[in-house]
Motif scaffolding. Structure first.
Motif, PDB file in Angstrom:
ATOM      1  N   ALA A  98       0.843  -1.122  -0.006  1.00 44.03           N
ATOM      2  CA  ALA A  98       0.067   0.027  -0.026  1.00 44.03           C
ATOM      3  C   ALA A  98       0.984   1.236  -0.019  1.00 44.03           C
ATOM      4  O   ALA A  98       0.452   2.235   0.078  1.00 44.03           O
ATOM      5  N   PRO A 116       1.932   3.199  -2.400  1.00 47.57           N
ATOM      6  CA  PRO A 116       1.458   4.573  -2.992  1.00 47.57           C
ATOM      7  C   PRO A 116       0.599   5.262  -2.189  1.00 47.57           C
ATOM      8  O   PRO A 116       0.630   6.430  -2.750  1.00 47.57           O
ATOM      9  N   GLU A 117      -0.170   4.559  -1.361  1.00 48.78           N
ATOM     10  CA  GLU A 117      -1.274   5.538  -0.890  1.00 48.78           C
ATOM     11  C   GLU A 117      -0.855   6.194   0.464  1.00 48.78           C
ATOM     12  O   GLU A 117      -1.582   6.689   1.325  1.00 48.78           O
ATOM     13  N   ALA A 118       0.270   5.837   0.958  1.00 49.32           N
ATOM     14  CA  ALA A 118       1.270   6.081   1.936  1.00 49.32           C
ATOM     15  C   ALA A 118       0.993   7.836   2.207  1.00 49.32           C
ATOM     16  O   ALA A 118       1.001   8.438   1.104  1.00 49.32           O
ATOM     17  N   PRO A 119       0.987   8.420   3.291  1.00 48.84           N
ATOM     18  CA  PRO A 119       1.089   9.998   3.536  1.00 48.84           C
ATOM     19  C   PRO A 119       2.635  10.233   2.737  1.00 48.84           C
ATOM     20  O   PRO A 119       3.488   9.644   2.945  1.00 48.84           O
ATOM     21  N   ARG A 120       2.466  11.634   2.370  1.00 44.01           N
ATOM     22  CA  ARG A 120       3.790  11.840   1.270  1.00 44.01           C
ATOM     23  C   ARG A 120       4.156  13.338   1.687  1.00 44.01           C
ATOM     24  O   ARG A 120       3.085  14.232   2.114  1.00 44.01           O
ATOM     25  N   SER A 172       7.606   9.072   0.638  1.00 46.16           N
ATOM     26  CA  SER A 172       6.578   8.372   1.335  1.00 46.16           C
ATOM     27  C   SER A 172       7.109   8.622   2.770  1.00 46.16           C
ATOM     28  O   SER A 172       8.290   8.370   3.121  1.00 46.16           O
ATOM     29  N   ASP A 216       9.175   8.401  -5.319  1.00 41.19           N
ATOM     30  CA  ASP A 216       8.376   8.803  -6.514  1.00 41.19           C
ATOM     31  C   ASP A 216       9.107   9.894  -7.018  1.00 41.19           C
ATOM     32  O   ASP A 216       9.401  11.174  -6.248  1.00 41.19           O
ATOM     33  N   SER A 258       3.696  -0.213  -7.356  1.00 36.49           N
ATOM     34  CA  SER A 258       3.398   0.470  -8.839  1.00 36.49           C
ATOM     35  C   SER A 258       4.246  -0.652  -9.789  1.00 36.49           C
ATOM     36  O   SER A 258       4.468  -1.844  -9.626  1.00 36.49           O
TER      37      SER A 258
END
Length: 609
Positions: free
Chosen positions: A75, A77-81, A94, A102, A127
């Protein structure tokens, strides 16, 4: 004998045609991908105690193994960034693991299409092509710390300061382990491609601790744009105590299996001034400890997860109660721009310019590229810069080449006498060779005199080829008209009469593109044919037939090469033809523009003795 040779050549040509037709009618199937397959998780570094037993004794003191089960979550990619925003880069960090995962390059596009996305360098786990940098700590020595007490791949960090990472505004992440240790990670970035990562630990407990920082660059699977071309290095690049090492992606699985790493691995102690990372044709991601910082350089491949990984493991640090310890490393993540990398080398990253693949003839390739780059800056057109470079090199080598061309002219002068010898002796090769040697001796001609100058030119021309093929500055560099990218094949094609017919040319990856070539390959074949016409023809009919076909064979073979290379070869052949034309006129011949030659004088017959 001649009929047999002719049949052999015909059979070879027909076989080649059959293979082409077969591939057109029955192309190989596309690889099938299981849609239900899950992406591999990030490789956890191997388990172990406080030291890596397989390291040399000088490197084992305080060099811990990395933790075992720190798989990054799917998960991610959906982590806080935290956003990254610089003139050259955009992306995010991330907060799960504090990973730099990213990253895209603002100045470079995937294609020349108007809606083309920019090049993406790093991607998170989950990804399509995970590729990221990860930092953390491991417990070491006799402390009571466990892996759950230090930050790793799945640690959830908080932002202590900063909102967006820019060249003017660094960010600081913080994580409290709840047992008296507060970890911070301050990330800075310059206006180009260099991150600075400062890892610190504040010990608020009543006992001393011993732990060690590390940095990892991990890549899941091979890159999509892997070239796999012998002239180009792709894979691990590292500097170990002044020595530059390269390990290709294909060779990583063949490294010795290290049980404690649970992977094929190579572990090397570095005393100072080292770095390690992955390099592709145009992009690179590299871990760079401080100039005088000893560390352990690790290269490995985890077959069970298909992960390629490089690591910089720094020595363990003792942190007394109430004290704080920190260490700073750098991360280069970006384009292999010559000027940018040269500036980083000048700033202290030793031999960083050698991360560009200069090849075996680096002592020639480097100055060749400097000259090409300088010409491009002055002229403003890379295609014209390639032609100007070719002119300069040919002019510099002309005194050397003159002997070769003059020798060819003298050999052509003896061609009628050689033909008479051949007619007289027939198929008696031994007799023909004997009379040829007598002719050379009588006319004071050395048939090998032209070979040495040509051999001496080979490394120089190979260096030019290398420069044009591997350097980023050729990518998407326009020339004129339809040639808008000198790093790719000529997009024109006979298939649609070079754009006159209303259908598209075959894709460069199609087998049809090997047959329906463009304008530059045709010009290359013509230039090679014209140059060949000025050379003395072999006396052996089979050799003569093979040489006669070579320009047209090369026209198709080289048609799929980068158009910048074809511009170089065409310019080189044209200049060579002009030089030979002038030299032959000085030797009494009058070649026309099609290479047809007639003598302007009649040589005296040797007096009979």
């Amino acid at each position: 004998m001649q009929d047999q040779n002719r049949n052999l050549i015909l059979a070879t040509a027909l076989s080649f045609l059959v293979i082409l037709v077969w591939f057109v009618l029955f192309p190989p199937p596309e690889p099938v991908t299981d849609p239900n397959a899950t992406a591999p998780t990030a490789q956890a570094p191997a388990a172990g105690g406080t030291d890596i037993a397989l390291l040399p004794p000088a490197a084992t003191d305080g060099t811990p193994a990395l933790p075992e089960a720190e798989a990054a979550t799917a998960a991610a990619p959906e982590a806080p960034r935290v956003r990254i925003d610089t003139p050259e880069l955009e992306g995010s960090i991330s907060l799960i693991g504090g990973r730099i995962d990213d990253l895209s390059l603002r100045g470079y596009f995937e294609t020349l299409e108007e809606d083309s996305p920019i090049v993406r360098l790093l991607s998170p786990v989950g990804s399509e092509d995970p590729y990221y940098a990860l930092y953390g700590w491991v417990p070491a020595g006799s402390s009571d710390l466990g892996f759950e007490d230090v930050p790793g791949a799945n640690t959830e960090w908080a932002v202590e300061s900063g909102e967006v990472l820019t060249p003017e505004t660094p960010i600081t992440l913080v994580w409290d382990n709840g047992s008296g240790l507060i970890f911070r990670r301050t990330i800075e970035i310059d206006a180009n491609f260099m991150f600075s990562v400062t890892q610190s630990v504040e010990n608020t407990s009543e006992a001393a601790v011993r732990l060690a920082p590390y940095g990892i660059v991990a890549r899941h699977g091979l890159p999509d744009d892997l070239q796999n071309f012998f002239i180009l290095h792709e894979g691990v690049v590292r500097k170990v105590d002044g020595q530059l090492d390269e390990i290709s992606y294909n060779d990583l699985p063949d490294l010795d299996f290290v049980e404690r790493e649970a992977a094929a691995a190579e572990i090397v102690a570095v005393e100072a001034n080292g770095w390690i990372g992955f390099t592709d044709k145009y992009w690179m991601t590299t871990l760079i400890p401080g100039a005088d910082q000893p560390f352990t350089s690790v290269t490995k491949y985890v077959a069970s997860a298909d992960i390629y990984q490089t690591e910089a493991r720094l020595p363990a640090m003792d942190v007394a109660a109430g004290e704080t310890a920190q260490v700073t490393t750098q991360l280069f993540a970006g384009a292999k721009e010559w000027e940018t990398i040269r500036d980083y080398e000048a700033a202290g990253v030793e031999r960083f310019i050698d991360s560009i693949d200069w090849g075996w003839f680096y002592f020639l390739t480097k100055p060749m590229f400097w000259l090409l780059h300088t010409l491009n800056v002055l002229i403003g057109n890379m295609g014209l810069a390639i032609i100007a470079l070719t002119v300069i090199v040919k002019a510099a080598l002309f005194p050397l080449a003159y002997k070769s061309y003059a020798s060819m002219a003298r050999m052509r002068e003896l061609q009628p006498q050689m033909e008479k010898i051949k007619e007289r002796v027939g198929d008696d090769r031994q007799k023909m060779q004997q009379e040829m040697m007598e002719l050379y001796k009588r006319e004071k001609v050395n048939p090998a005199s032209g070979c040495l100058p040509i051999l001496l030119q080979i490394p120089i021309f190979f260096s030019l080829y290398k420069v044009i093929f591997v350097t980023l500055e050729l990518r998407h560099a326009p020339f004129f008209g339809w040639l808008n990218d000198l790093s790719t094949p000529d997009p024109s094609s006979i298939f649609n009469l070079f754009g006159l017919l209303p259908w598209a040319a075959p894709e460069p990856t199609s087998i049809l593109a090997l047959i329906f070539i463009g304008v530059l390959p045709i010009l290359l074949g013509i230039s090679m044919w014209l140059q060949q016409k000025l050379n003395p023809q072999p006396t052996d009919p089979t050799q003569a037939a093979i040489f006669a076909w070579l320009p047209w064979v090369f026209m198709f073979m080289l048609g799929s090469f980068a158009s910048g290379l074809l511009v170089y070869w065409i310019a080189n052949n044209t200049i060579t033809f002009a030089q030979q034309y002038i030299i032959m006129r000085r030797h009494g011949y009058k070649p026309d523009l099609f290479g047809n030659i007639r003598s302007s004088f009649q040589r005296k017959k040797p007096e009979a003795k």
